[in-house]
Design a protein around this motif. Structure first.
Motif, PDB file in Angstrom:
ATOM      1  N   ALA A  75      -3.592   9.762   1.410  1.00 34.97           N
ATOM      2  CA  ALA A  75      -3.437   9.518   2.838  1.00 34.97           C
ATOM      3  C   ALA A  75      -2.957   8.094   3.043  1.00 34.97           C
ATOM      4  N   ASP A  76      -1.882   7.960   3.849  1.00 34.51           N
ATOM      5  CA  ASP A  76      -1.314   6.638   4.118  1.00 34.51           C
ATOM      6  C   ASP A  76      -1.592   6.270   5.568  1.00 34.51           C
ATOM      7  N   GLU A  77      -2.514   5.363   5.785  1.00 31.62           N
ATOM      8  CA  GLU A  77      -2.889   4.953   7.144  1.00 31.62           C
ATOM      9  C   GLU A  77      -3.052   6.160   8.053  1.00 31.62           C
ATOM     10  N   PRO A  78      -3.859   7.124   7.688  1.00 27.05           N
ATOM     11  CA  PRO A  78      -3.896   8.358   8.476  1.00 27.05           C
ATOM     12  C   PRO A  78      -4.393   8.126   9.897  1.00 27.05           C
ATOM     13  N   LYS A 108       0.826  -1.216   0.000  1.00 30.04           N
ATOM     14  CA  LYS A 108       0.000   0.000   0.000  1.00 30.04           C
ATOM     15  C   LYS A 108       0.858   1.262   0.000  1.00 30.04           C
ATOM     16  N   THR A 109       1.823   1.288   0.898  1.00 33.56           N
ATOM     17  CA  THR A 109       2.673   2.474   0.979  1.00 33.56           C
ATOM     18  C   THR A 109       3.462   2.650  -0.318  1.00 33.56           C
ATOM     19  N   THR A 110       3.903   1.531  -0.859  1.00 31.96           N
ATOM     20  CA  THR A 110       4.619   1.576  -2.131  1.00 31.96           C
ATOM     21  C   THR A 110       3.741   2.224  -3.200  1.00 31.96           C
TER      22      THR A 110
HETATM   23 MG   LIG Z   1       2.548   1.054   4.959  1.00 35.09          MG
END
Ligand SMILES: [Mg+2]
Ligand SMILES: Nc1ncnc2c1ncn2[C@@H]1O[C@H](COP(=O)(O)OP(=O)(O)O)[C@@H](O)[C@H]1O
Lengths: 688, 254
Positions: free
Chosen positions: B169-172, B48-50
């Protein structure tokens, strides 16, 4: 067993943090080394054999004190970095069930290990460099005879005691921090939980005031030797002020800048001002250290190189002729009666035709407190005045009476004066009064002011403002003075009538010149100064340019060398701090810059922010060092005068040259570390 | 027209000496319409972050394309990428990524300062935003002085103040407690209602249940998606949970 456990934890901790510990240990050892080198040079037997060694030893002794203060401040600064890093680990141990006294034990071991390493490595390196320095010094002065390789145990002991105490203090400070903090605080102490520093205006203002006071002291000191402790007080004040200004003043400054919205909210300033405000409190100490090291280096190198390069010049002004003879007589009458022609002939003969530009004249010289156009010949008055206030020394003047006929002969003029009249030449400002003379004797009317002399005076004759007075009836006038002095008895200042002969020996080398000097000396003494009454001849003295020159260079050459040795040591320390600072800051800033990149900062913007920050951080110490240098200038000038160099222009030149050279070196270090720093902050993210 | 198109996106991480290769994304395809609120769901380590880093051009794909508002981000020259990111995108991270050397206010201004805006304009923009996010009273504080939820709202303000085309948004909610999570999620829903396009990656079902569409990624591919349609948050929550259960019991959507 248990003990070994904590020992191993300490070793492990140091090894794991070696990126931080290694420079720290090197820095500590470096500081010990500097301290040892200065202290042992001060006590070195060389100082007894070296000409002027007494002064140098005194300066070095005071330098040891300066070094000690510097070491204290500096080690506390470097240690604070370390502690912040280590606290996280300690917090973890604490949470994992180690209590605070266990942690303290690890700390004790760590400090003990660091102290041992620093002292042993520092003193070993110090010994090596100091002995090398001594050997080179001996080479330079050529006095190898009687030198034995001794080790200054007193300096080693002093280093052990002093640095033992510092490390003990560091330990106490770290222990207190561990004791007083909660485990979670320890865990977080390195992370984002840091408080933004408040501008401490009180400290900033105190720093500014101290600096002003120190500058005032340094500038107003007139007599360098009697006031040397005062000057070192000023030095200590400058050190403390620099630390205060960099630590508190810089934060205050950043806060002011942040208030100026138009300035602050610019891409160039935004990041650097805020992060500087944040970290100056801690890093101010590093910058102050750099500033002080730089100042020391600059003062040392510029003054000693001025001494060295000013040598030729200064020897020439001390010895304006290759040979100068001073033949003193018991009375002006005897002096006038002695055969000047014969003296000149004797010189010609001794020099076997090499002598050139012979000048010969009679003089009668008096030095005393000068007030309202007259010197008082009363010794007591002078002594009391000088001791009661050093400023009285300003009132001392020398009057030298010379026959007008000698002037006319040497200048090729034909000036006629009445008895009671005189021509006056002044070594300082133009003579301001209408009369001149000695108190309680008839005054001379000044008939004319001379701006040029037909012969050259040694600068030693003109250290005090000197008035040359050309009188038509020299024998009668100086006879009067001499009678008056005799009437004062014991209280009279001393004076003697003398014939001065100066000449050059352009064809002769140093050895021949000294031979000619000896021959001339013999000829004059053998003839009793060509005086009718043998007992009226007191003594014949001479100074030879060749002699002064070799003396001068052996003394100032070794000073120059000493300056270079100490400068190298200091420069190495400064470079180490810079490197240490940039790296440790780089690691701290890394996450900040990665955030900025994510928020949309281009590499170029990062680079320019880094540059503007690093630039300020770097050149502020250099700038302040330059200002320190300017204010130290009057003192340094007076100081090198003691060593016989009066060339102010040369001193300015060496100051400027040294500053530029140092700045160049600084730029190199800057570029190197800025690149390393930029590499760290813009490098790839480390995956945790 | 889609504001974001992702074509055959592939990302392979190679270790420094090229000895190890990790295929974080294999073949990702999807597009996002203007005004959508898309949640990308997947387990930890699913990429996901990638994906988000590639969308934001923080990293370069091994192959494939990211087209943002008609611009292929891979074709942008390096020096324009940062400006592009700053002007077109807003970013909210799991760990806030606020600078500890700045007050919240200065943190929020950061992208505008970088864009060369003057102070008057910046403060005019901040005022309504800070009111809306409930951080007007906290602006002069430093990050270490406020709670996680407040930090995240400041981070949201920083992302929104540039009026971005796309909010990433990354795991906000990853580092927030449940109340702060609720507040942030309703805030996102609110800005979405006013037209803000949002792409949020998360492994939290609750967070995903606020979106208008949910993408599921596994093994480096998008293998399923759910549309909200007219569902309430609760109904969507249920659907997501069911999907994940099917997934966990070995079902394969394709
Ligand atoms: Mg991540
Ligand atoms: N910079 C990197 N270098 C090497 N491998 C990476 C890097 N970033 C992520 N990975 C790997 O790629 C995979 C996906 O990671 P990530 O996108 O962070 O997943 P998520 O955010 O869904 O937890 C993981 O296996 C991770 O180890």
């Amino acid at each position: 067993m248990k003990r070994g456990f904590y020992f191993r934890l300490a070793i492990d901790g140091m090894r794991k943090n070696r990126k931080l510990y290694l420079p720290y240990l090197l820095t500590c050892a470096g500081v010990v080394m500097m301290f040892y080198i200065i202290s042992s040079l001060a006590h070195s037997p060389i100082m007894n054999t070296m000409r002027g060694g007494g002064n140098v030893a005194m300066i070095l002794n005071l330098g040891t004190i300066v070094m000690a203060l510097f070491a204290l401040l500096f080690l506390f600064y470097t240690n604070s970095f370390l502690i912040r890093r280590r606290n996280k680990e300690f917090g973890l141990y604490n949470i994992l069930g180690m209590n605070k006294s266990n942690i303290s034990r690890i700390l004790v071991w760590e400090v003990l290990l660091s102290a041992c390493f620093a002292l042993v490595a520092g003193i070993a390196a110090g010994l090596l460099f100091e002995k090398l320095a001594e050997l080179f010094l001996l080479r330079a002065t050529g006095e190898t005879a009687g030198y034995t390789l001794t080790i200054e145990t007193s300096s080693i002991i002093a280093a052990f005691i002093f640095f033992g105490a510092i490390f003990a203090l560091l330990l106490v400070a770290s222990l207190a921090r561990v004791r007083l903090s909660k485990p979670l605080d320890l865990l977080k102490s390195e992370a984002a939980g840091e408080k933004p520093p408040k501008a401490n205006w009180v400290l900033a203002v105190i720093g500014a005031i101290l600096l002003g006071a120190a500058y005032y002291l340094a500038v107003t000191i007139k007599e360098p030797l009697s006031a040397i402790s005062l000057f070192f007080l000023a030095v200590l004040m400058v050190i403390v002020a620099s630390y205060l200004l960099f630590i508190a003043g810089s934060v205050a400054m950043c806060r002011l800048l942040q208030k100026k919205k138009g300035y602050y909210y610019k891409p160039r300033h935004f990041v650097s001002v805020s992060s500087m405000a944040f970290r100056m409190k801690r890093n101010g100490a590093g910058l102050a250290s750099i500033c002080i090291l730089a100042t020391m280096v600059l003062v040392m190198i510029s003054s000693t190189s001025c001494l060295y390069f000013g040598g030729e010049d200064s020897v020439r002004s001390a010895c304006p002729y290759d040979l100068i003879f001073n033949v003193e007589y018991a009375s002006p009458h005897a002096c006038a009666a002695a055969d000047g022609e014969a003296a000149a002939a004797a010189i010609e003969k001794a020099a076997s035709g090499c002598a050139e530009g012979l000048v010969s004249y009679m003089e009668y010289s008096l030095t005393g407190v000068f007030e309202d156009s007259a010197i008082s010949a009363d010794k007591m008055a002078r002594r009391v005045d000088i001791t009661s206030s050093p400023m009285e020394i300003e009132k001392l003047r020398t009057i030298i009476a010379v026959p007008l006929s000698d002037y006319n002969r040497l200048a090729g003029k034909n000036i006629v004066l009445e008895p009671g009249e005189a021509l006056v030449w002044s070594s300082g400002e133009a003579y301001p009064y209408g009369t001149i003379g000695v108190k309680n004797t008839p005054m001379l009317r000044v008939q004319g002011i001379l701006t040029e002399l037909p012969f050259k005076l040694s600068m030693y004759d003109t250290i005090l403002t000197t008035y040359l007075v050309f009188v038509p009836d020299w024998e009668a006038y100086t006879g009067q003075l001499s009678a008056y002095l005799t009437s004062l008895g014991e209280d009279a200042i001393s004076s003697a009538p003398a014939r001065c002969c100066g000449f050059d020996l352009p064809g002769a080398d140093a050895e021949e010149q000294l031979e000619i000097a000896a021959r001339t000396y013999e000829a004059i003494t053998d003839a009793n100064g060509f005086c009718d009454e043998p007992q009226a001849f007191l003594y014949c003295g001479y100074s030879a340019y060749a002699d002064s020159r070799s003396d001068f260079f052996s003394l100032n050459g070794s000073l120059f060398f000493l300056g270079i040795v100490l400068s190298i040591v200091f420069i190495a320390a400064a470079a180490l701090i810079i490197y240490y600072k940039q790296l440790s800051e780089g690691y701290e800033d890394k996450s900040r810059f990665s955030i900025m990149q994510k928020v949309g900062m281009t590499k170029r913007e990062i680079k320019s922010a880094v540059n503007s920050q690093v630039l300020t951080v770097f050149f502020a110490p250099l700038l302040l060092a330059g200002v320190h240098l300017v204010f130290a200038f009057p003192f340094v000038r007076n100081m090198i005068r003691i060593f016989g160099v009066f060339n102010t222009r040369l001193l300015i030149a060496t100051n400027v040259a040294c500053f530029l050279a140092f700045a160049l070196f600084y730029v190199f270090v800057y570029r190197g570390t800025a690149r390393a720093y930029y590499g760290i902050v813009s490098g790839g993210e480390e995956r945790q | 027209m889609s504001i974001l198109e992702v074509h055959d996106l592939k990302k392979v991480y190679t270790s420094r000496f090229g000895t190890q290769k990790v295929e974080a994304l294999r073949r990702v395809n999807f597009s996002v319409e203007r005004g959508e609120y898309v949640a990308v769901m997947g387990e930890s380590g699913s990429g996901k972050t990638t994906l988000l880093n590639l969308l934001a051009a923080l990293d370069k794909p091994t192959s494939g394309k990211v087209i943002l508002d008609g611009v292929d981000t891979a074709t942008l020259p390096e020096k324009n990428v940062a400006a592009f990111r700053r002007d077109q995108l807003g970013f909210v991270f799991q760990d806030f990524n606020l600078l500890d050397t700045f007050t919240l206010e200065d943190n929020i201004y950061l992208p505008l300062v970088l864009a060369g805006k003057n102070y008057a304009e910046m403060s005019a923009r901040l005022k309504p935003l800070a009111e809306e996010l409930g951080i007007a009273q906290l602006l002069k504080k430093y990050p270490y002085e406020v709670s996680g939820g407040q930090k995240q709202r400041a981070a949201a303000a920083r992302a929104l103040i540039t009026e971005p085309k796309l909010l990433l948004a990354d795991e906000p909610t990853g580092a927030l407690d449940s109340r702060a999570t609720d507040e942030l999620l309703s805030l996102f829903a609110e800005v979405n209602r006013r037209g803000q396009t949002i792409v949020m990656v998360t492994h939290s079902v609750k967070a995903a249940s606020h979106a208008t569409r949910v993408l599921f990624i596994r093994d480096g591919e998008v293998y399923h998606q759910l549309y909200r349609g007219s569902d309430t948050n609760e109904q969507l929550y249920q659907k997501i949970s069911d999907t994940l259960t099917v997934l966990a019991t070995g079902g394969d959507a394709r």
